[in-house]
Scaffold this active site. Structure first.
Site, PDB file in Angstrom:
ATOM      1  N   TYR A 254      -7.992  16.445 -57.699  1.00  0.00           N
ATOM      2  CA  TYR A 254      -8.273  17.880 -57.749  1.00  0.00           C
ATOM      3  C   TYR A 254      -7.095  18.571 -57.064  1.00  0.00           C
ATOM      4  O   TYR A 254      -6.874  18.357 -55.865  1.00  0.00           O
ATOM      5  CB  TYR A 254      -9.551  18.224 -56.978  1.00  0.00           C
TER       6      TYR A 254
ATOM      7  N   PRO B 115     -17.821  23.705 -62.978  1.00  0.00           N
ATOM      8  CA  PRO B 115     -17.678  22.242 -63.022  1.00  0.00           C
ATOM      9  C   PRO B 115     -16.907  21.630 -61.850  1.00  0.00           C
ATOM     10  O   PRO B 115     -16.825  20.404 -61.747  1.00  0.00           O
ATOM     11  CB  PRO B 115     -16.936  22.001 -64.339  1.00  0.00           C
TER      12      PRO B 115
ATOM     13  N   TYR C  25     -20.494  15.531 -52.640  1.00  0.00           N
ATOM     14  CA  TYR C  25     -19.885  15.076 -53.898  1.00  0.00           C
ATOM     15  C   TYR C  25     -20.632  13.875 -54.471  1.00  0.00           C
ATOM     16  O   TYR C  25     -20.867  13.804 -55.683  1.00  0.00           O
ATOM     17  CB  TYR C  25     -18.403  14.737 -53.676  1.00  0.00           C
TER      18      TYR C  25
ATOM     19  N   LYS D 284     -21.372  18.824 -60.800  1.00  0.00           N
ATOM     20  CA  LYS D 284     -22.796  18.799 -60.470  1.00  0.00           C
ATOM     21  C   LYS D 284     -23.750  19.129 -61.621  1.00  0.00           C
ATOM     22  O   LYS D 284     -24.951  18.830 -61.535  1.00  0.00           O
ATOM     23  CB  LYS D 284     -23.084  19.798 -59.322  1.00  0.00           C
TER      24      LYS D 284
END
Ligand code: RFL
Ligand code: PHB
Length: 390
Positions: A201, A293, A385, A297
Site C-alpha cells: 500500500y 476498499p 486488518y 473489508k
C-alpha cells in the site's frame, strides 16, 4: 412457489447464506437480476480474513481456497521512498489473511450450490419484495414473459448497494450515514507475476497505489485517480508508468508489465444504513453498507453479517427462538461501524486529498511515521486488518 427464506442477490453474501442454510436443512431460493456468467465476470475483492475462511469451511466450499489461496502474514506500507513491513502474524499472535479472489469464492459457492441441487433463479427481472412488515411476505419477479410469486417466511436482502431491498424500505424507517471520497481507484488485472510476494500500500505525492495479486502469476494493481477520469484515457503503458512512479525505487524496478485484461474505475464511499432489519426483511453485505476498499473489508463484512443472520435463522427454525433474529441488527452494526472506522482511517492515511493543505499533509506524514515506529499503533492496524472477531 413456497420457501422458508427468499434470498435476493447471488453475490458472496447471498451465496454464503444459501450454503449455510442448505447445510442446516433450511429451505431457500436465491434470485438475481443478472446471469451467472455476468456475476463471474466481475472483478472485486482479493483479501479474506480468517473468519471469512472459517465460514467458507463451514459452508463446505473451501477446498480450492485452501489449495490455491495464498496465506499472507504481512504487508508493506510504502511512503517517503521506503517500504515498512507490517508483520500481521507477529503482531496478532499468528493470524494471517488469505489472498483469494472474490470471483473464485463466488465460483466455489455456485458450484457447491449446483451440486447440492439448490434453486437459483438468474436473470430475474423486476424483483419486488412485498409485505415484509407483516407475517406473510412474498417476492415477485418476471421471467419468460410471466410474473412469478415466491411466498416465504423471511427475505434476506443480499442484493448489493444498488439492490431493490434497501430501496423498498419506507424512508422514515431507515437512517443512512454517508461519506464520498473525492477520487476513485483505477484497477488493472494482468497475467504477470506480482512485484512482491506481499501486498504494498503506497502513499506518494502523485497519489495512492496498491500492489495486490490473485496468484503468483496474476497481478492486481490499483492507482488513485480523479473521479471523472475515463478508463479509455488510461492505456496500459500510461498505467504501468504511473504505478511505477508511485512505488519505492526497489519495487518500481521490479514491476513486470504486460497487457491488462481488465481495467475499471471504482468510486470510493463509506455508507451505512440503520437498522439492518425491517420486520421480516434482513439486509446483509453491501445492501446495508459500503466501505472504501483500502482496508479490504467489504467482502469480509458481508461474511460476518451472514454469520449473524444465519445464527438467527438457525435459532428460529431449529430452536424455535427469535432471540438471534431480534439481536441481528445490533450485533451486525457493532462490527460494521468498527470496520467503517478502520476503512475510513486507512483511506484518509493513504490517499492524497485535493484540499488537504500543508497542515493536513504534515499530519498525514506524522501519522504514518508514528504508525510504523510504534508497536502499539502497528498492532492496532494489524488487529483490524486481519479482522476483528465475530
Ligand atoms: P454484491 O457482490 O454486490 O452482490 C449483490 C448481488 O445482488 C444482485 N442484485 C439484484 N438481484 C435481484 N434484484 C435486484 N434488484 C438486484 N440488484 C442487485 C447483483 O446482481 C449481485 O449479484 O454484494 P455482496 O454479496 O454484499 O458482497 C459484497 C462484496 O461484493 C463487496 O463488499 C466487495 O467486493 C468489496 N471489495 C473488497 N472487499 C474485501 O473484503 N476485500 C477486498 O480486497 C475488496 N476489494 C472491493 C474490493 C470492491 C471493489 N469494487 C469494485 C467496488 C476492490 C474493489 C475494486
Ligand atoms: C485486491 O486484491 O483487489 C485488493 C486487495 C487489498 C485491498 C483492496 C483490494 O485493500
Amino acid at each position: 412457489m413456497r420457501t422458508q427464506v427468499a434470498i435476493i442477490g447471488s453475490g458472496p453474501a447471498g451465496l454464503l447464506l444459501g450454503q449455510l442454510l442448505s447445510k442446516a436443512g433450511i429451505d431457500h431460493v436465491i434470485l438475481d437480476r443478472v446471469s451467472k456468467d455476468y456475476i463471474l465476470g466481475r472483478v472485486r475483492a482479493g483479501v479474506l480474513e480468517e473468519g471469512t475462511v472459517r465460514l467458507l469451511d463451514e459452508a463446505g466450499a473451501s477446498e480450492r481456497l485452501h489449495a490455491q489461496g495464498l496465506p499472507h502474514g504481512g504487508f508493506s506500507l510504502a511512503f517517503d521512498g521506503r517500504n515498512h513491513r507490517i508483520d500481521l502474524s507477529g503482531l496478532t499472535g499468528g493470524k494471517q489473511v488469505t489472498v483469494y479472489g472474490q470471483t473464485e469464492v463466488t465460483r466455489d459457492l455456485m458450484q457447491k450450490r449446483e451440486s447440492g441441487g439448490e434453486r437459483t433463479i438468474y436473470s430475474a427481472d423486476n424483483v419486488t419484495i412485498h409485505d415484509f412488515g407483516a407475517s406473510n411476505p412474498f417476492v415477485t419477479y418476471e421471467s419468460g414473459g410471466k410474473t412469478h410469486r415466491i411466498n416465504c417466511d423471511f427475505i434476506a436482502g443480499c442484493d448489493g448497494f444498488h439492490g431493490v431491498s434497501r430501496h423498498s424500505v419506507p424512508e422514515d424507517a431507515i437512517r443512512t450515514y454517508e461519506r464520498a471520497y473525492p477520487f476513485g481507484w483505477l484497477g488493472v488485472l494482468a497475467e504477470v507475476p506480482p512485484v512482491s510476494h506481499e501486498l504494498i500500500y503506497a502513499n506518494h505525492p502523485r497519489g495512492f497505489a496498491l500492489c495486490s495479486m490473485r496468484s503468483m502469476t496474476r497481478s492486481r494493481y490499483y492507482v488513485q485517480c480523479p473521479l471523472d477520469d475515463k478508463v479509455e484515457a488510461w492505456t496500459d503503458e500510461r498505467f504501468w508508468d504511473e504505478l511505477r512512479r508511485r512505488l519505492p525505487k526497489e519495487n518500481a524496478e521490479a514491476v513486470t508489465t504486460g497487457p491488462s485484461f481488465e481495467k475499471s474505475i471504482a468510486p470510493l464511499r463509506s455508507f451505512v444504513a440503520e437498522p439492518m432489519r425491517f420486520g421480516r426483511l434482513f439486509l446483509a453485505g453491501d445492501a446495508a453498507h459500503i466501505v472504501p476498499p483500502t482496508g479490504a473489508k467489504g467482502l469480509n463484512l458481508a461474511a460476518s453479517d451472514v454469520h449473524y443472520l444465519f445464527e438467527g435463522l438457525r435459532d428460529y427454525y431449529v430452536d424455535h427462538s427469535t432471540a438471534g433474529l431480534d439481536a441481528y441488527s445490533q450485533r451486525a452494526l457493532l462490527r460494521v461501524w468498527r470496520a467503517v472506522r478502520f476503512s475510513w482511517s486507512m483511506t484518509m492515511m493513504m490517499h492524497r486529498f485535493p484540499d488537504t493543505g500543508a497542515f493536513g499533509q504534515k499530519i498525514q506524514e506524522a501519522e504514518l511515521d508514528y504508525l510504523v515506529h510504534s508497536r502499539a499503533a502497528s498492532t492496532a492496524l494489524a488487529e483490524n486488518y486481519v479482522g476483528l472477531p465475530f
